[in-house]
Design a protein around this motif. Structure first.
Motif, PDB file in Angstrom:
ATOM      1  N   THR A  63       0.702  -1.099  -0.075  1.00  0.00           N
ATOM      2  CA  THR A  63      -0.170  -0.114   0.002  1.00  0.00           C
ATOM      3  C   THR A  63       0.832   1.386  -0.269  1.00  0.00           C
ATOM      4  O   THR A  63       0.403   2.470  -0.412  1.00  0.00           O
ATOM      5  CB  THR A  63      -0.807   0.073   1.307  1.00  0.00           C
ATOM      6  OG1 THR A  63      -0.300  -0.001   2.409  1.00  0.00           O
ATOM      7  CG2 THR A  63      -2.028  -1.125   1.219  1.00  0.00           C
ATOM      8  N   ARG A  64       2.251   1.164   0.131  1.00  0.00           N
ATOM      9  CA  ARG A  64       2.916   2.385   0.180  1.00  0.00           C
ATOM     10  C   ARG A  64       4.611   1.766  -0.129  1.00  0.00           C
ATOM     11  O   ARG A  64       4.948   0.510   0.396  1.00  0.00           O
ATOM     12  CB  ARG A  64       2.839   3.124   1.445  1.00  0.00           C
ATOM     13  CG  ARG A  64       3.097   2.319   2.774  1.00  0.00           C
ATOM     14  CD  ARG A  64       2.658   3.054   4.278  1.00  0.00           C
ATOM     15  NE  ARG A  64       1.333   3.622   3.927  1.00  0.00           N
ATOM     16  CZ  ARG A  64       0.288   2.884   4.713  1.00  0.00           C
ATOM     17  NH1 ARG A  64       0.641   1.696   5.047  1.00  0.00           N
ATOM     18  NH2 ARG A  64      -0.743   3.362   4.474  1.00  0.00           N
ATOM     19  N   SER A  65       5.213   2.730  -0.450  1.00  0.00           N
ATOM     20  CA  SER A  65       6.609   2.483  -0.686  1.00  0.00           C
ATOM     21  C   SER A  65       7.492   3.977  -0.817  1.00  0.00           C
ATOM     22  O   SER A  65       6.913   4.745  -1.036  1.00  0.00           O
ATOM     23  CB  SER A  65       6.937   1.729  -2.017  1.00  0.00           C
ATOM     24  OG  SER A  65       8.159   1.396  -2.205  1.00  0.00           O
ATOM     25  N   ALA A  66       8.621   3.933  -0.369  1.00  0.00           N
ATOM     26  CA  ALA A  66       9.422   5.069  -0.581  1.00  0.00           C
ATOM     27  C   ALA A  66      10.797   4.937  -1.431  1.00  0.00           C
ATOM     28  O   ALA A  66      11.354   3.728  -1.098  1.00  0.00           O
ATOM     29  CB  ALA A  66       9.486   5.633   0.740  1.00  0.00           C
ATOM     30  N   ILE A  67      11.434   5.879  -1.713  1.00  0.00           N
ATOM     31  CA  ILE A  67      12.724   5.724  -2.096  1.00  0.00           C
ATOM     32  C   ILE A  67      13.497   7.127  -1.514  1.00  0.00           C
ATOM     33  O   ILE A  67      12.749   8.095  -1.508  1.00  0.00           O
ATOM     34  CB  ILE A  67      12.689   5.576  -3.621  1.00  0.00           C
ATOM     35  CG1 ILE A  67      12.342   6.735  -4.533  1.00  0.00           C
ATOM     36  CG2 ILE A  67      12.478   4.103  -3.955  1.00  0.00           C
ATOM     37  CD1 ILE A  67      12.608   6.402  -6.018  1.00  0.00           C
ATOM     38  N   GLU A  68      14.825   7.084  -1.396  1.00  0.00           N
ATOM     39  CA  GLU A  68      15.625   8.226  -0.886  1.00  0.00           C
ATOM     40  C   GLU A  68      17.047   8.610  -1.760  1.00  0.00           C
ATOM     41  O   GLU A  68      17.416   7.358  -2.183  1.00  0.00           O
ATOM     42  CB  GLU A  68      15.734   7.877   0.667  1.00  0.00           C
ATOM     43  CG  GLU A  68      14.617   8.003   1.271  1.00  0.00           C
ATOM     44  CD  GLU A  68      14.797   7.589   2.859  1.00  0.00           C
ATOM     45  OE1 GLU A  68      16.075   7.345   3.193  1.00  0.00           O
ATOM     46  OE2 GLU A  68      13.895   7.828   3.440  1.00  0.00           O
ATOM     47  N   ASP A  69      17.285   9.615  -1.708  1.00  0.00           N
ATOM     48  CA  ASP A  69      18.732   9.912  -2.359  1.00  0.00           C
ATOM     49  C   ASP A  69      19.492   9.335  -1.407  1.00  0.00           C
ATOM     50  O   ASP A  69      19.709   9.794  -0.147  1.00  0.00           O
ATOM     51  CB  ASP A  69      18.888  11.594  -2.496  1.00  0.00           C
ATOM     52  CG  ASP A  69      19.986  11.951  -3.236  1.00  0.00           C
ATOM     53  OD1 ASP A  69      20.974  11.070  -3.286  1.00  0.00           O
ATOM     54  OD2 ASP A  69      20.252  13.044  -3.184  1.00  0.00           O
TER      55      ASP A  69
END
Length: 153
Positions: A63-69
């Motif tokens: 239902t959610r995901s994230a990416i980061e520098d």
């Protein structure tokens, strides 16, 4: 005082869309809170284990995901699942700065090479705009796998 921002995408498949943008931007999926991952660990597998461990049902784990520098300079991108599909042109889009210091044919060749790489990852090429100095150095309009427009600039 400047502020940090997070860019949020509504998505049908947050994991797949975040994985696409991870490849586009050279970002990383962060690991779950409180867990130090070994350098070669798969953060998405770690999230699966973490969510299972805290009792999140399998059907709710995408239902959610994230990416980061990984360098900590760029904005965090967050992907949230929504039931409706994309129905209109997005009013905000990302310009991916592939060749900011190049001009002319060298610039357009760099944009074309990146376009080919992203098409292989699931993007769609929409159209190419030729350089029109002094106001435009040229760019390529594309869409991500869920139809969100972005530009190679």
């Amino acid at each position: 005082m400047s502020r940090h921002i997070q860019v949020t995408f509504d998505a049908h498949d947050p994991r797949a869309l975040s994985s696409f943008w991870r490849e586009v931007l050279g970002y990383v999926h962060p690991g779950p809170p409180g867990i130090d991952l070994p350098e070669d660990a798969d953060p998405l597998a770690a999230w699966d284990d973490f969510l299972a461990g805290i009792g999140v049902p399998e059907e709710q784990r995408n239902t959610r995901s994230a990416i980061e520098d990984p360098d900590g300079h760029g904005p965090r991108l967050f992907f949230q699942q929504v039931p409706e599909g994309k129905v209109a042109k997005n009013r905000v889009h990302l310009d991916v700065r592939v060749a900011p210091d190049l001009r002319g044919e060298e610039r357009m060749a760099a944009l074309e090479a990146e376009c080919d790489r992203l098409v292989a990852l699931g993007a769609t090429r929409v159209r190419r705009y030729e350089p029109a100095p002094p106001l435009s150095a040229g760019f390529i309009v594309m869409t991500d796998p869920e139809g969100n427009e972005f530009c190679l600039d």
